[in-house]
Enzyme design. Sequence first.
Site, PDB file in Angstrom:
ATOM      1  CG  ASN A   1      -2.051  -1.001   1.097  1.00 49.32           C
ATOM      2  OD1 ASN A   1      -2.384  -1.441  -0.003  1.00 49.32           O
ATOM      3  ND2 ASN A   1      -2.585  -1.423   2.232  1.00 49.32           N
TER       4      ASN A   1
ATOM      5  CG  ASP B   1      -6.592  -4.707   3.796  1.00 49.66           C
ATOM      6  OD1 ASP B   1      -6.965  -4.963   2.627  1.00 49.66           O
ATOM      7  OD2 ASP B   1      -5.535  -4.094   4.045  1.00 49.66           O
TER       8      ASP B   1
END
Length: 318
Positions: free
Chosen positions: A170, A243
């Site tokens: 990310n 996540d």
Amino acid sequence: MENKRKILMDCDPGIDDAVALALCAAHPEAFRLLGITTTMGNVTLDKTTDNALRLAEYYGLQVPVAAGAAGPVVREPKTASDVHGANGLGNVQFPEAKNKPVPKHAVLFLYETIMELPAGEKVTLVPTGPLTNVGLLLTLFPEVKERIEAIVLMGGSASGGNRTSTAEFNIYVDPEAASIVFSSGVPIVMCGLDATSLCGLDRETAARLSEDPRPVVQKIGQMIAFYFSCAVYRGGPIAATHDAVTFMYMLHPEIFTTEKMPVSVDCAYGETRGMTICDRRKWAFEDRPLVTVLTGADGKRFQELLVESLETLAERLG
Ligand code: RIB
Ligand code: CA
């Protein structure tokens, strides 16, 4: 005033984004999801947005979805379909969404939603993909900072990367946006690889859930089982649902260890692109913003709690 956390989730579904959203949907007693925004990341923006719409409806969430950045602020787009499958959800099929995205850019949707909060109320941002939308939000509309309780993000690492030897995916995709977020002064919880790599499902559990008669449990089990076919997890003991640690941390902080330290992002173009530089030198903290960095996790307890939550969601969906 309700004691639920108001949540805006910014994501790139993405198998583990899908698991994170399921965890949020399983706990309406803890979270009030105000909306979902999407960015490119695991797959292209059209697919992450379609996936977010399908998942929200499938999980019984009546929330707006707004599409955001199709690529990083500066760099070339990089996706991870080798890990998440061509459709971004391990090639597991969810019913086509009836709803469409709201007709405005995610950054505007985030801005308007935050500024419309009643006086004195704040929101928690939960980014689980590249930070392009959040970085743009904080740059274009800095007045939102005082309305944000915290940014609980999946990203970064204090001990080596996954997209490269130094950078987590990310942050690697959009280092400039990440640098804006980490230097914003907004309270940040960094759910990085030091903890998230320990959190997920083992092979046996993923296989068991894949055969579960409850559709939502079965689909999530099948998505996570897909991970084991990828090089990243092929030989490993678990498939990490990175996540989902964001929401699990808010539900059960006791299963994680944390340290507060300054974090900066390497925006170079070399081997350390996207590295989160976690500075443990307490004598050098001075007046730098301190990030709550997750440094470890009880992976066994995480798995137990995740399975419990998926079963709770399945019961609620009937
Ligand atoms: O490094 C893991 C992160 O990259 C997760 O958010 C996963 O969904 C991918 O986006
Ligand atoms: Ca993600």
